[in-house]
Motif scaffolding. Structure first.
Motif, mmCIF file in Angstrom:
data_model
loop_
_atom_site.group_PDB
_atom_site.id
_atom_site.type_symbol
_atom_site.label_atom_id
_atom_site.label_comp_id
_atom_site.label_asym_id
_atom_site.label_seq_id
_atom_site.Cartn_x
_atom_site.Cartn_y
_atom_site.Cartn_z
ATOM 1 N N UNK A 26 -33.497 -24.854 60.445
ATOM 2 C CA UNK A 26 -32.435 -23.931 60.842
ATOM 3 C C UNK A 26 -32.505 -22.663 59.998
ATOM 4 N N UNK A 27 -32.679 -22.817 58.702
ATOM 5 C CA UNK A 27 -32.748 -21.655 57.808
ATOM 6 C C UNK A 27 -33.964 -20.787 58.103
ATOM 7 N N UNK A 85 -33.974 -16.984 59.601
ATOM 8 C CA UNK A 85 -34.699 -15.889 58.953
ATOM 9 C C UNK A 85 -35.612 -15.175 59.954
ATOM 10 N N UNK A 86 -36.330 -15.957 60.754
ATOM 11 C CA UNK A 86 -37.204 -15.366 61.772
ATOM 12 C C UNK A 86 -36.386 -14.613 62.822
ATOM 13 N N UNK A 100 -33.644 -7.306 57.586
ATOM 14 C CA UNK A 100 -33.003 -8.215 58.536
ATOM 15 C C UNK A 100 -31.703 -7.633 59.055
ATOM 16 N N UNK A 101 -31.237 -8.180 60.167
ATOM 17 C CA UNK A 101 -29.911 -7.881 60.697
ATOM 18 C C UNK A 101 -29.187 -9.210 60.875
ATOM 19 N N UNK A 102 -27.883 -9.147 61.006
ATOM 20 C CA UNK A 102 -27.127 -10.400 61.104
ATOM 21 C C UNK A 102 -27.532 -11.141 62.384
ATOM 22 N N UNK A 103 -27.438 -12.461 62.374
ATOM 23 C CA UNK A 103 -27.857 -13.243 63.542
ATOM 24 C C UNK A 103 -27.152 -12.850 64.842
#
Length: 191
Positions: A11-12, A16-17, A96-99
């Protein structure tokens, strides 16, 4: 490593991907390679990528709810600004951007179950903002001439949008600049 640890690790790594590449930008094979297992082993934890996506949304929502609970006694404006600090932290970690922002960019390509979960999370976050804005107005800290619901929607929209612009321009300070402008917008000016 136990099965529950591998599930959590998957999940982590998936999250991240997702935050770097988008939901359609990675595969089960990518996750398996990153956590050091064979791709078929992931199916012992998730029946499909859709199931993994739902779990990533649920995981992010739990993280956000826990963060909001830890900060619920902070000053109201600090809580709102904290959301933008989270976005800035994501951006400083490999752009990154938030999920939720990542998934919303691919909304039309997502399975219906993920669209619903994504909409529920966005609505939860908007309600959280609305509650904070209303409390700030009721306490006399925020301007009273603003519509609380529209202001919550605007702040959420600014949060989603500035993450994309910060990524595009490779400039995480843009997120903090928007945070500062929100403070100026909300604060009641004392004569």
């Amino acid at each position: 490593m136990s099965a529950s640890n591998k599930r959590r690790e998957a999940i982590e790594e998936g999250r991240s991907l997702l935050q770097k590449l988008g939901f359609n930008g990675f595969s089960f094979q990518d996750i398996a390679d990153r956590i050091g297992i064979k791709k078929p082993s992931l199916y012992a934890h998730f029946a499909s990528k859709e199931e993994l996506g739902l779990e990533m949304i649920a995981h992010y929502r739990r993280d956000f709810e826990q963060w909001a609970e830890r900060h619920r006694n902070d000053a109201i404006l600090d809580q709102i600004e904290g959301l933008f600090r989270i976005f800035n932290k994501f951006a400083r970690d490999q752009n990154k951007i938030c999920p939720i922002t990542a998934l919303s960019a691919e909304y039309e390509t997502l399975p219906l179950s993920m669209r619903k979960a994504l909409g529920d999370m966005a609505a939860f976050q908007e309600k959280w903002l609305l509650d904070l804005i209303q409390r700030g107005m009721d306490a006399g800290h925020f301007r009273s001439d603003l519509d609380p619901a529209q202001t919550a929607q605007m702040i959420q929209s600014l949060g989603f949008g500035i993450q994309h612009l910060a990524r595009l321009h490779q400039d995480t300070d843009r997120i903090l600049a928007v945070k500062d402008q929100i403070r100026h917008l909300l604060e009641r000016k004392v004569p």
